[in-house]
Design a protein around this motif. Structure first.
Motif, PDB file in Angstrom:
ATOM      1  N   ALA A   1      -0.856 -10.848   1.134  1.00  0.00           N
ATOM      2  CA  ALA A   1      -0.151  -9.677   1.646  1.00  0.00           C
ATOM      3  C   ALA A   1       0.671 -10.017   2.878  1.00  0.00           C
ATOM      4  O   ALA A   1       1.805  -9.543   3.038  1.00  0.00           O
ATOM      5  CB  ALA A   1      -1.154  -8.578   1.971  1.00  0.00           C
ATOM      6  N   SER A   2       0.113 -10.830   3.749  1.00  0.00           N
ATOM      7  CA  SER A   2       0.827 -11.207   4.963  1.00  0.00           C
ATOM      8  C   SER A   2       2.101 -11.987   4.640  1.00  0.00           C
ATOM      9  O   SER A   2       3.170 -11.748   5.218  1.00  0.00           O
ATOM     10  CB  SER A   2      -0.098 -12.049   5.860  1.00  0.00           C
ATOM     11  OG  SER A   2       0.560 -12.432   7.035  1.00  0.00           O
ATOM     12  N   VAL A   3       2.007 -12.900   3.665  1.00  0.00           N
ATOM     13  CA  VAL A   3       3.187 -13.678   3.255  1.00  0.00           C
ATOM     14  C   VAL A   3       4.225 -12.760   2.611  1.00  0.00           C
ATOM     15  O   VAL A   3       5.421 -12.832   2.908  1.00  0.00           O
ATOM     16  CB  VAL A   3       2.766 -14.799   2.277  1.00  0.00           C
ATOM     17  CG1 VAL A   3       3.992 -15.477   1.691  1.00  0.00           C
ATOM     18  CG2 VAL A   3       1.883 -15.821   2.988  1.00  0.00           C
ATOM     19  N   LEU A   4       3.767 -11.891   1.719  1.00  0.00           N
ATOM     20  CA  LEU A   4       4.689 -10.990   1.028  1.00  0.00           C
ATOM     21  C   LEU A   4       5.383 -10.052   2.008  1.00  0.00           C
ATOM     22  O   LEU A   4       6.598  -9.809   1.915  1.00  0.00           O
ATOM     23  CB  LEU A   4       3.917 -10.184  -0.017  1.00  0.00           C
ATOM     24  CG  LEU A   4       4.735  -9.192  -0.851  1.00  0.00           C
ATOM     25  CD1 LEU A   4       5.820  -9.907  -1.653  1.00  0.00           C
ATOM     26  CD2 LEU A   4       3.828  -8.403  -1.793  1.00  0.00           C
TER      27      LEU A   4
ATOM     28  N   ALA B   1      -2.313   4.473   5.911  1.00  0.00           N
ATOM     29  CA  ALA B   1      -1.810   5.836   5.738  1.00  0.00           C
ATOM     30  C   ALA B   1      -0.734   5.891   4.660  1.00  0.00           C
ATOM     31  O   ALA B   1      -0.725   6.794   3.804  1.00  0.00           O
ATOM     32  CB  ALA B   1      -1.263   6.355   7.065  1.00  0.00           C
ATOM     33  N   ARG B   2       0.161   4.935   4.689  1.00  0.00           N
ATOM     34  CA  ARG B   2       1.238   4.947   3.686  1.00  0.00           C
ATOM     35  C   ARG B   2       0.689   4.708   2.278  1.00  0.00           C
ATOM     36  O   ARG B   2       1.121   5.355   1.317  1.00  0.00           O
ATOM     37  CB  ARG B   2       2.284   3.900   4.036  1.00  0.00           C
ATOM     38  CG  ARG B   2       3.467   3.943   3.069  1.00  0.00           C
ATOM     39  CD  ARG B   2       4.617   3.118   3.512  1.00  0.00           C
ATOM     40  NE  ARG B   2       5.654   3.113   2.472  1.00  0.00           N
ATOM     41  CZ  ARG B   2       6.724   2.337   2.517  1.00  0.00           C
ATOM     42  NH1 ARG B   2       6.916   1.507   3.547  1.00  0.00           N
ATOM     43  NH2 ARG B   2       7.611   2.387   1.526  1.00  0.00           N
ATOM     44  N   LEU B   3      -0.244   3.778   2.157  1.00  0.00           N
ATOM     45  CA  LEU B   3      -0.839   3.527   0.848  1.00  0.00           C
ATOM     46  C   LEU B   3      -1.540   4.784   0.316  1.00  0.00           C
ATOM     47  O   LEU B   3      -1.425   5.121  -0.869  1.00  0.00           O
ATOM     48  CB  LEU B   3      -1.834   2.375   0.933  1.00  0.00           C
ATOM     49  CG  LEU B   3      -1.244   0.969   1.084  1.00  0.00           C
ATOM     50  CD1 LEU B   3      -2.345  -0.044   1.365  1.00  0.00           C
ATOM     51  CD2 LEU B   3      -0.466   0.580  -0.163  1.00  0.00           C
ATOM     52  N   ALA B   4      -2.255   5.481   1.188  1.00  0.00           N
ATOM     53  CA  ALA B   4      -2.921   6.706   0.760  1.00  0.00           C
ATOM     54  C   ALA B   4      -1.912   7.724   0.260  1.00  0.00           C
ATOM     55  O   ALA B   4      -2.115   8.370  -0.780  1.00  0.00           O
ATOM     56  CB  ALA B   4      -3.747   7.278   1.913  1.00  0.00           C
ATOM     57  N   ASN B   5      -0.816   7.879   0.992  1.00  0.00           N
ATOM     58  CA  ASN B   5       0.212   8.840   0.580  1.00  0.00           C
ATOM     59  C   ASN B   5       0.829   8.460  -0.762  1.00  0.00           C
ATOM     60  O   ASN B   5       1.014   9.299  -1.648  1.00  0.00           O
ATOM     61  CB  ASN B   5       1.295   8.935   1.656  1.00  0.00           C
ATOM     62  CG  ASN B   5       0.801   9.616   2.922  1.00  0.00           C
ATOM     63  OD1 ASN B   5      -0.177  10.364   2.878  1.00  0.00           O
ATOM     64  ND2 ASN B   5       1.451   9.351   4.041  1.00  0.00           N
ATOM     65  N   GLU B   6       1.145   7.192  -0.906  1.00  0.00           N
ATOM     66  CA  GLU B   6       1.806   6.744  -2.131  1.00  0.00           C
ATOM     67  C   GLU B   6       0.868   6.823  -3.338  1.00  0.00           C
ATOM     68  O   GLU B   6       1.316   7.009  -4.472  1.00  0.00           O
ATOM     69  CB  GLU B   6       2.302   5.301  -1.970  1.00  0.00           C
ATOM     70  CG  GLU B   6       3.362   5.111  -0.904  1.00  0.00           C
ATOM     71  CD  GLU B   6       4.717   5.691  -1.295  1.00  0.00           C
ATOM     72  OE1 GLU B   6       4.892   6.148  -2.445  1.00  0.00           O
ATOM     73  OE2 GLU B   6       5.615   5.698  -0.434  1.00  0.00           O
ATOM     74  N   CYS B   7      -0.440   6.720  -3.074  1.00  0.00           N
ATOM     75  CA  CYS B   7      -1.420   6.806  -4.162  1.00  0.00           C
ATOM     76  C   CYS B   7      -1.834   8.250  -4.441  1.00  0.00           C
ATOM     77  O   CYS B   7      -2.606   8.503  -5.370  1.00  0.00           O
ATOM     78  CB  CYS B   7      -2.657   5.981  -3.824  1.00  0.00           C
ATOM     79  SG  CYS B   7      -2.376   4.195  -3.724  1.00  0.00           S
ATOM     80  N   GLY B   8      -1.342   9.175  -3.624  1.00  0.00           N
ATOM     81  CA  GLY B   8      -1.730  10.571  -3.797  1.00  0.00           C
ATOM     82  C   GLY B   8      -3.177  10.816  -3.455  1.00  0.00           C
ATOM     83  O   GLY B   8      -3.835  11.685  -4.053  1.00  0.00           O
ATOM     84  N   ALA B   9      -3.698  10.067  -2.476  1.00  0.00           N
ATOM     85  CA  ALA B   9      -5.118  10.136  -2.130  1.00  0.00           C
ATOM     86  C   ALA B   9      -5.340  10.939  -0.864  1.00  0.00           C
ATOM     87  O   ALA B   9      -4.558  10.855   0.088  1.00  0.00           O
ATOM     88  CB  ALA B   9      -5.678   8.722  -1.942  1.00  0.00           C
ATOM     89  N   ALA B  10      -6.416  11.710  -0.848  1.00  0.00           N
ATOM     90  CA  ALA B  10      -6.871  12.325   0.393  1.00  0.00           C
ATOM     91  C   ALA B  10      -7.531  11.233   1.240  1.00  0.00           C
ATOM     92  O   ALA B  10      -8.197  10.338   0.709  1.00  0.00           O
ATOM     93  CB  ALA B  10      -7.865  13.437   0.099  1.00  0.00           C
TER      94      ALA B  10
ATOM     95  N   LEU C   1       5.506  -4.848  -0.248  1.00  0.00           N
ATOM     96  CA  LEU C   1       4.045  -4.944  -0.244  1.00  0.00           C
ATOM     97  C   LEU C   1       3.425  -3.644  -0.752  1.00  0.00           C
ATOM     98  O   LEU C   1       2.540  -3.658  -1.624  1.00  0.00           O
ATOM     99  CB  LEU C   1       3.541  -5.247   1.170  1.00  0.00           C
ATOM    100  CG  LEU C   1       2.020  -5.195   1.381  1.00  0.00           C
ATOM    101  CD1 LEU C   1       1.310  -6.219   0.508  1.00  0.00           C
ATOM    102  CD2 LEU C   1       1.678  -5.404   2.861  1.00  0.00           C
ATOM    103  N   VAL C   2       3.913  -2.522  -0.232  1.00  0.00           N
ATOM    104  CA  VAL C   2       3.368  -1.232  -0.648  1.00  0.00           C
ATOM    105  C   VAL C   2       3.606  -1.004  -2.139  1.00  0.00           C
ATOM    106  O   VAL C   2       2.714  -0.552  -2.860  1.00  0.00           O
ATOM    107  CB  VAL C   2       3.980  -0.092   0.187  1.00  0.00           C
ATOM    108  CG1 VAL C   2       3.612   1.273  -0.391  1.00  0.00           C
ATOM    109  CG2 VAL C   2       3.522  -0.197   1.641  1.00  0.00           C
ATOM    110  N   ALA C   3       4.805  -1.318  -2.602  1.00  0.00           N
ATOM    111  CA  ALA C   3       5.117  -1.113  -4.024  1.00  0.00           C
ATOM    112  C   ALA C   3       4.174  -1.923  -4.914  1.00  0.00           C
ATOM    113  O   ALA C   3       3.695  -1.439  -5.945  1.00  0.00           O
ATOM    114  CB  ALA C   3       6.571  -1.496  -4.305  1.00  0.00           C
TER     115      ALA C   3
END
Length: 728
Positions: free
Chosen positions: A76-79, A126-135, A88-90
């Motif tokens: 993840a750090s390299v990407l 936070a961004r990953l949670a939002n993009e995954c539609g997660a509470a 990375l998020v995508a």
């Protein structure tokens, strides 16, 4: 899309594994298929993941380990450096959707902030949670912090996640000093500090913090000179360094301590083990330093004094050994199932499960799986806590089950047996089980709801029937019950010293609500006292039994498979009515099939006539019940067969309560289904007694004991329950 919950933190050391375990418990009560997704991890996809391995073992997940991880922190750090955060998020969100496609709900395990080389890690979560539609369920670590600092961290963490657009489910302050927990709750509720979501405060627990002997062995790379698996599973609650002479050393010993001493101090080794053998106190084990090992005579004596107690050895001296142990904490993993039970008990005691479940948007499944049925039992028992007496208080499996039952608030317990023996055995097992002795307030007061109050913590009390002040009054009472058999008070005094008779009389006298025995006694020894003292309930002609057969997608009730060899029509009708009542009490809508070797009017003979007559009696006595019979098993449970053999029936093809014509048929059928269909058989559950008493198999596992005690506690509550998962 699968509804998901993202458990996130704000830094290291928050102990969020407790919260992850608790959330998995809540999700698995709602749906059958829960997936796990860890966006970022330190090792590769095939490497062990302690939390996932624990969840997979405990919740019988079929998800492969390779399907859990998004990518390693290193990758993840390299990407992120090469292609940016969006890429990375995508990539991680794409992996999430691959997991979510196969599950009804997903538990997402956020990053751990441990040497990750990921900038703005909270913002990434936070961004990953939002993009995954997660509470998001943020966890704030409170270890070593005063109450005002913890409260401020909770507010700051909420504001941070909320400002980044997250749907914050609730806030959890974890590992808070017990003395500060109430202050934290008050601080977050004050004007100006109040948050728009629930805030739960979970205190630090010594049982979770304590490492096991096995963990210490692995951390030090120590050799094992003696000890068994049970000894290695003991919690180490303290360290005692042996250097003084024996008279000064022995008073320093404490329950659950690990003695660290040079291996050539045979006097301290033997003294510590002798103290353990006497139960004052029960130590966790010994760690011998300087690579000095006792001779064969000392080792043989050690085995006799304290069999199973671990003796570890290391090459280093006491000081470097002590330094290596500083900061070592207990771990939640698949190898520490007891700690998982402690963690769940902690979560359920301090988190409003009903409130948190109500804030989830996971729709309950229509299926009733074995796991859901077990959850329902625990929830029902917790909702109206009862007092159950366990006569086999010195039995290892019973003690292990008792720890879970008390920790999770399933019921209050009385353990029967010699007090010192029970305490020593509990200490040897490393149990975090608070035990009240005979000098605690009277059993009656402990059992009285008014004295207990809704907030009273669950308890486990030890009573020794041989020396109990109740023995004389119980003897007089039993002599009255059995006077027609010529039983005198002196004879009765001997009888009620037996743990099963004593426990039964406790139930009869209202000093306990129910009893469970049989792990170390025969069925006859368990139920005979109930037949003599408690007797059958009004309207019941016999005592019978049912098994709850937990299949992959539903729960069926089988009766009678354990008690009555060849009931007549009247008795069979009674068994059917009792079984329907029991089914309703546990959330299974009763649709009763009276089984035979023929369906409807297709056959004749004494066996079929008996079932036909019993069916008529059930209809007469309980016209509200849906009942069909005589009916064959396939027509009772298979809709296609039912359409051909008994069209138009409201029971055929969808029966939930199956009543067998005799014990031979019932017992063999339940065992055949259990072994060949992979069903979990919970029981036998006795019915028809005035008060609940249930029998265990002598081969019962700890989980079997927990389930049976929970069932018995629910029986003591009375009344019917809604069907688990929304329908039966």
């Amino acid at each position: 899309m699968a509804r998901s919950v993202y458990v996130a933190g704000i830094g290291r050391g928050d102990g969020r594994q407790v919260v992850e375990l608790g959330m998995m418990e809540l999700l698995s009560r709602q749906v059958d298929r829960v997936g796990i997704f860890r966006p970022l991890g330190h090792a590769g996809a095939d490497a062990p993941d302690p939390v996932f391995d624990l969840l997979r073992a405990r919740y019988r997940l079929s998800q492969p380990r390779a399907g859990v991880l998004g990518m390693t922190y290193e990758r993840a750090s390299v990407l992120q450096a090469e292609e940016g955060t969006d890429a990375l998020v995508a990539r991680l969100v794409g992996r999430f959707h691959e997991v979510a496609a196969d599950y009804e709900a997903v538990l997402v395990l956020g990053s751990d902030y441990a040497d990750t080389s990921i900038p703005a890690e909270l913002a990434l979560n936070a961004r990953l949670a939002n993009e995954c539609g997660a509470a998001v369920l943020p966890v704030v670590g409170g270890a070593g912090q005063p109450a005002d600092s913890v409260a401020a961290e909770v507010r700051n963490a909420h504001d941070a996640y909320a400002s980044l657009g997250c749907d914050v489910l609730a806030m959890v302050a974890n590992r808070v000093a017990p003395a500060a927990a109430a202050q934290v709750r008050q601080a977050v509720a004050e004007p100006g500090g109040h948050l728009p979501v629930p805030v739960y405060v979970v205190p630090e627990d010594a049982g979770l913090a304590a490492p096991t002997v096995a963990q210490i062995r692995d951390a030090l790379g120590a050799g094992l000179l003696a000890g068994d698996a049970g000894g290695l599973a003991r919690d180490v609650r303290d360290f005692v360094f042996g250097g003084a002479m024996l008279p000064a050393f022995l008073p320093a010993l404490s329950e659950g301590c690990l003695v660290i001493t040079p291996g050539d101090r045979a006097d301290l080794v033997v003294g510590a083990l002798a103290a353990h053998s006497a139960g004052s106190p029960a130590i966790a084990g010994l760690l011998l330093t300087l690579d000095e090992r006792p001779g064969p005579d000392i080792m043989a004596l050690a085995e006799r004094l304290a069999p199973g107690t671990p003796l570890l050895t290391v090459a280093e001296g006491s000081f470097p050994t002590a330094a290596a142990l500083v900061g070592l904490r207990g771990e939640l993993n698949a190898a520490t199932p007891r700690k998982a039970d402690i963690a769940l008990g902690l979560f359920e005691s301090h988190v409003d499960s009903a409130q948190l479940t109500g804030r989830l948007t996971v729709a309950a499944t229509g299926r009733v799986t074995p796991m859901m049925f077990e959850h329902m039992l625990i929830e029902r028992a917790q909702s109206d806590r009862r007092h159950v007496v366990l006569p086999e208080g010195t039995e290892e499996r019973v003690l292990l089950a008792a720890e879970v039952l008390v920790r999770r608030g399933v019921c209050d317990l009385t353990l029967l047996g010699e007090e010192q023996t029970i305490r020593k055995r509990a200490a040897e097992l490393g149990l975090s089980l608070p035990l009240l002795g005979a000098d605690a307030p009277a059993v009656q007061a402990a059992n009285a709801p008014a004295a207990q109050g809704p907030a009273a913590p669950p308890s486990a009390r030890i009573t020794d029937p041989r020396v109990s002040p109740l023995r004389e009054s119980f003897a007089e009472l039993y002599a009255q019950y059995r006077a027609h058999r010529g039983v005198s008070v002196d004879m009765a005094y001997d009888v009620v010293g037996n743990v099963n008779y004593f426990g039964t009389l406790m139930v009869q006298q209202g000093l306990a609500d129910a009893m469970v025995s049989g792990a170390a006694h025969s069925t006859a020894a368990t139920v005979r006292p109930a037949f003599e003292v408690i007797r059958t309930a009004p309207g019941a002609s016999i005592v019978s039994s049912v098994f709850f057969m937990c299949l992959a997608d539903r729960v069926l009730v089988y009766g009678d498979c354990a008690v009555n060899p060849d009931p007549d029509a009247e008795q069979l009708a009674d068994i059917a009515i009792q079984s329907a009542t029991t089914a309703a009490q546990f959330g299974v809508e009763p649709r009763v099939a009276m089984l035979s070797y023929s369906t409807g009017t297709s056959g004749s003979g004494s066996g079929v006539d008996k079932v036909r007559r019993a069916t008529e009696l059930v209809r007469d006595r309980r016209p509200d019940l849906e009942v069909a019979g005589p009916i064959q098993y396939d027509a009772a449970v298979d809709a296609t067969v039912a359409a051909a053999k008994m069209p138009g029936s409201r029971v055929a093809g969808q029966a939930t309560v199956l009543v067998f014509p005799d014990l031979n048929t019932g017992n063999n059928t339940y065992k055949a289904v259990q072994r060949t269909a992979g069903a979990i058989a919970v029981g036998p559950v006795l019915q028809g007694l005035n008060k609940p008493v249930n029998d265990l198999s002598r081969g019962a596992l700890v989980q079997d004991i927990i389930n049976t005690v929970a069932i018995t506690a629910v029986q003591a509550q009375g009344g019917a329950a809604p069907a688990p998962g929304g329908r039966s």
